[in-house]
Design a protein around this motif. Structure first.
Motif, mmCIF file in Angstrom:
data_model
loop_
_atom_site.group_PDB
_atom_site.id
_atom_site.type_symbol
_atom_site.label_atom_id
_atom_site.label_comp_id
_atom_site.label_asym_id
_atom_site.label_seq_id
_atom_site.Cartn_x
_atom_site.Cartn_y
_atom_site.Cartn_z
ATOM 1 N N VAL A 33 0.836 -1.199 0.000
ATOM 2 C CA VAL A 33 0.000 0.000 0.000
ATOM 3 C C VAL A 33 0.873 1.253 0.000
ATOM 4 O O VAL A 33 0.622 2.212 -0.733
ATOM 5 N N GLU A 34 1.904 1.257 0.801
ATOM 6 C CA GLU A 34 2.800 2.414 0.858
ATOM 7 C C GLU A 34 3.433 2.681 -0.508
ATOM 8 O O GLU A 34 3.642 3.834 -0.894
ATOM 9 N N HIS A 35 3.745 1.620 -1.242
ATOM 10 C CA HIS A 35 4.391 1.757 -2.547
ATOM 11 C C HIS A 35 3.571 2.639 -3.481
ATOM 12 O O HIS A 35 4.118 3.456 -4.218
ATOM 13 N N HIS A 36 2.255 2.500 -3.447
ATOM 14 C CA HIS A 36 1.407 3.204 -4.410
ATOM 15 C C HIS A 36 0.680 4.404 -3.803
ATOM 16 O O HIS A 36 0.585 5.460 -4.426
ATOM 17 N N TYR A 37 0.168 4.255 -2.595
ATOM 18 C CA TYR A 37 -0.739 5.268 -2.064
ATOM 19 C C TYR A 37 -0.056 6.333 -1.217
ATOM 20 O O TYR A 37 -0.696 7.337 -0.882
ATOM 21 N N ASP A 38 1.196 6.143 -0.871
ATOM 22 C CA ASP A 38 1.881 7.161 -0.086
ATOM 23 C C ASP A 38 2.614 8.178 -0.954
ATOM 24 O O ASP A 38 3.489 8.898 -0.471
ATOM 25 N N LEU A 39 2.270 8.234 -2.236
ATOM 26 C CA LEU A 39 2.698 9.377 -3.043
ATOM 27 C C LEU A 39 2.000 10.618 -2.492
ATOM 28 O O LEU A 39 1.002 10.522 -1.784
ATOM 29 N N SER A 40 2.488 11.792 -2.849
ATOM 30 C CA SER A 40 1.956 13.005 -2.248
ATOM 31 C C SER A 40 0.504 13.263 -2.644
ATOM 32 O O SER A 40 0.070 12.928 -3.746
ATOM 33 N N ARG A 41 -0.224 13.855 -1.718
ATOM 34 C CA ARG A 41 -1.598 14.264 -1.999
ATOM 35 C C ARG A 41 -1.641 15.189 -3.212
ATOM 36 O O ARG A 41 -2.545 15.084 -4.047
ATOM 37 N N ARG A 42 -0.673 16.072 -3.321
ATOM 38 C CA ARG A 42 -0.639 17.026 -4.420
ATOM 39 C C ARG A 42 -0.619 16.311 -5.775
ATOM 40 O O ARG A 42 -1.264 16.750 -6.731
ATOM 41 N N PHE A 43 0.090 15.196 -5.847
ATOM 42 C CA PHE A 43 0.137 14.462 -7.106
ATOM 43 C C PHE A 43 -1.236 13.933 -7.490
ATOM 44 O O PHE A 43 -1.692 14.108 -8.626
ATOM 45 N N TYR A 44 -1.920 13.268 -6.576
ATOM 46 C CA TYR A 44 -3.232 12.705 -6.896
ATOM 47 C C TYR A 44 -4.257 13.791 -7.192
ATOM 48 O O TYR A 44 -5.191 13.573 -7.975
ATOM 49 N N GLU A 45 -4.105 14.956 -6.608
ATOM 50 C CA GLU A 45 -5.011 16.066 -6.904
ATOM 51 C C GLU A 45 -4.906 16.525 -8.355
ATOM 52 O O GLU A 45 -5.832 17.153 -8.874
ATOM 53 N N LEU A 46 -3.805 16.209 -9.018
ATOM 54 C CA LEU A 46 -3.631 16.638 -10.403
ATOM 55 C C LEU A 46 -4.655 16.010 -11.336
ATOM 56 O O LEU A 46 -5.030 16.617 -12.341
ATOM 57 N N PHE A 47 -5.090 14.787 -11.038
ATOM 58 C CA PHE A 47 -5.951 14.106 -12.010
ATOM 59 C C PHE A 47 -7.222 13.483 -11.438
ATOM 60 O O PHE A 47 -8.112 13.096 -12.203
ATOM 61 N N LEU A 48 -7.353 13.368 -10.123
ATOM 62 C CA LEU A 48 -8.587 12.822 -9.560
ATOM 63 C C LEU A 48 -9.670 13.892 -9.495
ATOM 64 O O LEU A 48 -9.419 15.074 -9.733
ATOM 65 N N ASP A 49 -10.890 13.466 -9.165
ATOM 66 C CA ASP A 49 -11.987 14.414 -8.983
ATOM 67 C C ASP A 49 -11.791 15.199 -7.695
ATOM 68 O O ASP A 49 -10.847 14.963 -6.937
ATOM 69 N N ARG A 50 -12.684 16.135 -7.417
ATOM 70 C CA ARG A 50 -12.501 17.014 -6.258
ATOM 71 C C ARG A 50 -12.583 16.256 -4.935
ATOM 72 O O ARG A 50 -12.062 16.716 -3.917
ATOM 73 N N ASP A 51 -13.241 15.081 -4.923
ATOM 74 C CA ASP A 51 -13.358 14.292 -3.698
ATOM 75 C C ASP A 51 -12.257 13.247 -3.574
ATOM 76 O O ASP A 51 -12.256 12.453 -2.639
ATOM 77 N N MET A 52 -11.333 13.223 -4.537
ATOM 78 C CA MET A 52 -10.208 12.292 -4.526
ATOM 79 C C MET A 52 -10.672 10.838 -4.450
ATOM 80 O O MET A 52 -10.172 10.041 -3.667
ATOM 81 N N GLN A 53 -11.635 10.495 -5.297
ATOM 82 C CA GLN A 53 -12.088 9.113 -5.415
ATOM 83 C C GLN A 53 -11.149 8.380 -6.376
ATOM 84 O O GLN A 53 -11.130 8.664 -7.569
ATOM 85 N N TYR A 54 -10.396 7.411 -5.853
ATOM 86 C CA TYR A 54 -9.437 6.685 -6.686
ATOM 87 C C TYR A 54 -9.974 5.283 -6.973
ATOM 88 O O TYR A 54 -9.340 4.273 -6.674
ATOM 89 N N SER A 55 -11.179 5.241 -7.520
ATOM 90 C CA SER A 55 -11.808 3.984 -7.903
ATOM 91 C C SER A 55 -12.816 4.288 -9.002
ATOM 92 O O SER A 55 -13.054 5.446 -9.345
ATOM 93 N N CYS A 56 -13.428 3.242 -9.535
ATOM 94 C CA CYS A 56 -14.321 3.361 -10.683
ATOM 95 C C CYS A 56 -15.493 4.289 -10.399
ATOM 96 O O CYS A 56 -16.218 4.109 -9.417
ATOM 97 N N ALA A 57 -15.700 5.264 -11.263
ATOM 98 C CA ALA A 57 -16.868 6.134 -11.179
ATOM 99 C C ALA A 57 -18.075 5.432 -11.796
ATOM 100 O O ALA A 57 -17.953 4.362 -12.397
ATOM 101 N N TYR A 58 -19.252 6.044 -11.655
ATOM 102 C CA TYR A 58 -20.493 5.447 -12.157
ATOM 103 C C TYR A 58 -21.152 6.443 -13.097
ATOM 104 O O TYR A 58 -21.727 7.440 -12.672
#
Length: 420
Positions: free
Chosen positions: A117-142
Motif C-alpha cells: 500500500v505504501e508503494h502506491h498510495y503514499d505518493l503526495s496528496r498534491r500528485f493525486y489532486e492533479l488528475f482525480l476528482d474534487r473528492d479524490m475518489q481513486y476507484s471506478c466512477a459510475y
C-alpha cells in the motif's frame, strides 16, 4: 526478424513501422495505411521484448529506450493489445508456471500488505489532486449518464453504493480501505451514519483526518491505520454496515477466506456489506508483470468464479451482484486526459521517468477494460436472508432521494474539474 514476427502477431489488422537501433525500418501490416512508428534506441530492447514483452515494453518506455512517433503511448498500446496472447519466450514459461507463482505473488500478510500500500498510495496528496476528482475518489466512477463529468460520475458512484447499504441515521459503518476519506465523509454527511474508516496508508490517513476536521464531521467519522485482520481479531465491536471500495484487489487469492471471515465477524446479525472491486469477465488469470512490479505489488483482480465460492464457504450470503463493464474505462480516460493536461506539474513533483511510468499505467489500465475482459463488480452481502428487501426497487428509490438531497460541495479537497 523475430521481433517483427512477434509484434506483427500482436497488432492484428493494424499497421506499425518498426525502426531498430541500427536504423533499419520495417513495415508491419498493410501498406498504404497510416501507421505508428516504434523507434528502438538501444540494441538491447529487441532482445528484451523477445524474452518478456509484457514486462520489458513498459520498462523500455519508462527509460526512454523506445519512443513512439505519430501518436501517443495510448495509441501504441491500443494497437499492441489487440492480441493478449503475445508472451515472448520467458513469458510463455511464466504463463506455464502461473498457477504456482500466483499464490506466491499474492501472499500478502499484514506487513507485506502495508508495504504494498505504501508503494502506491503514499505518493503526495498534491500528485493525486492533479488528475482525480474534487473528492479524490481513486476507484471506478459510475456514469449513469455518459455526458457526466468526472466529478458528477464519482458522486453518482457514492450514491449508488449508499443506496445498496440501506442506511439510516445512527448506524455504525466500517469502511475497509477508506482512501482519502471521501466515501466515509459522504455516508456520514448524507445519511447520518457513524463511520470508521481504516487504511494502511499513512498519507491517506493524514488527509482523511484533515478533511473530517475541515468538514465538521470528526464527531461522526474516525479514521485509523489498521488492517482488517487486526480489527476482526480484536473482536471488540460489530458494524451495521460494511463497505469496501477498490481495496479487495490488494487482498490476494490466498487471503480471500480470511477477508470474508473478517467481514462476517465484524457484521451484525442483520448487517449488510457492499464489496466494490475490479474483476475479470473471462475467468481466472494473472496480474500483468509490469503492473505488478511498478504499480500494484501483490495485487490481483479476480474472476467472480474465484470470489463467490469463498463467500459461500464463509457463511455470508450474496444478496445482490452487479457488473459495471465500461465504467472504469471511462473513469481512466478522464484520469489519463487530466494527467496529460497537468503533466508538467507532475514532472516538477517527481521526474520524467515517473511521468512516463504513469502514462503507461493509465493507458494500459484503460485498455484492459476496453479490450481485455476487465470489469468492476459490486457484491452485496448479508448474514441473514431478511437483511434486505425482496426486490431491488429500494436501490432506485434511495438513489433518487440522495440525488434530490444533493450534498453540499466537498470540504477539504480542491476542485480539479477545470483541468479537463
Amino acid at each position: 526478424m523475430l521481433l517483427a514476427r512477434l509484434l506483427g502477431a500482436a497488432i492484428g489488422g493494424g499497421s506499425l513501422d518498426l525502426v531498430t537501433a541500427d536504423g533499419r525500418r520495417r513495415r508491419l501490416g498493410p501498406a498504404g495505411v497510416p501507421a505508428l512508428t516504434l523507434w528502438l534506441h538501444d540494441p538491447g530492447v529487441a532482445r528484451d521484448l523477445l524474452m518478456n514483452p509484457r514486462l520489458r515494453f513498459g520498462e523500455a518506455y519508462m527509460d526512454g529506450r523506445l519512443s513512439i512517433k505519430g501518436g501517443t503511448i495510448y495509441d501504441m498500446l491500443s494497437l499492441l493489445m489487440t492480441d493478449s496472447t503475445v508472451q515472448g519466450a520467458l513469458g510463455r514459461v511464466l504463463e506455464t508456471l502461473s498457477p504456482a507463482l500466483r499464490r506466491l505473488q499474492q501472499h500478502n500478510p499484514m506487513q507485506r500488505s502495508r508495504r504494498n500500500v505504501e508503494h502506491h498510495y503514499d505518493l503526495s496528496r498534491r500528485f493525486y489532486e492533479l488528475f482525480l476528482d474534487r473528492d479524490m475518489q481513486y476507484s471506478c466512477a459510475y456514469f449513469a449518464d455518459p455526458a457526466m463529468t468526472l466529478d458528477e460520475a464519482q458522486e453518482a458512484k457514492k450514491r449508488h453504493i449508499a443506496a445498496k447499504l440501506l442506511l439510516v441515521p445512527g448506524m455504525r459503518v466500517l469502511d475497509i480501505g477508506c482512501g482519502w476519506g471521501g466515501m466515509a465523509l459522504y455516508l456520514a454527511r448524507t445519511t447520518g451514519a457513524r463511520v470508521t474508516g481504516i487504511t494502511l496508508s499513512s498519507e491517506q490517513l493524514a488527509v482523511a483526518r484533515e478533511r473530517a476536521e475541515a468538514a465538521g464531521l470528526s464527531d461522526r467519522v474516525t479514521f485509523e491505520l489498521r488492517d482488517y485482520r487486526e480489527l476482526a481479531a480484536s473482536n471488540t465491536e460489530r458494524f451495521d454496515r460494511i463497505v469496501s471500495v477498490g481495496m479487495f484487489e490488494h487482498v490476494g487469492l490466498p487471503h480471500y477466506r480470511a477477508y470474508f471471515d473478517a467481514v462476517r465477524a465484524l457484521l451484525t446479525e442483520n448487517g449488510v456489506a457492499l464489496l466494490h472491486s475490479i474483476g475479470r469477465l473471462d475467468g481466472p488469470g494473472a496480474t500483468n508483470p509490469w503492473m505488478r512490479k511498478y504499480i500494484f505489488p501483490g495485487g490481483y483482480s479476480p474472476a467472480l468464479s474465484e470470489v463467490l465460492p469463498v463467500v459461500e464457504s464463509s457463511g455470508l450470503l450474496s444478496t445482490d451482484v452487479e457488473i459495471l463493464r465500461l465504467h472504469y474505462a471511462e473513469t481512466l480516460r478522464h484520469w489519463r486526459n487530466r494527467f496529460e493536461a497537468r503533466r508538467d506539474e507532475a514532472r516538477a513533483l517527481y521526474d520524467e521517468r515517473f511521468c512516463r511510468m504513469w502514462e503507461f499505467y493509465l493507458a494500459g489500465a484503460e485498455l484492459s477494460f476496453r479490450t481485455q475482459g476487465h470489469m468492476v463488480f459490486q457484491i452485496q452481502l448479508a448474514r441473514s436472508l431478511g437483511a434486505v428487501p425482496l426486490v431491488r426497487d429500494y436501490m432506485v428509490h434511495a438513489e433518487r432521494e440522495l440525488a434530490l438531497a444533493a450534498s453540499p460541495p466537498v470540504h477539504g479537497a480542491r476542485s480539479t474539474e477545470s483541468a479537463i
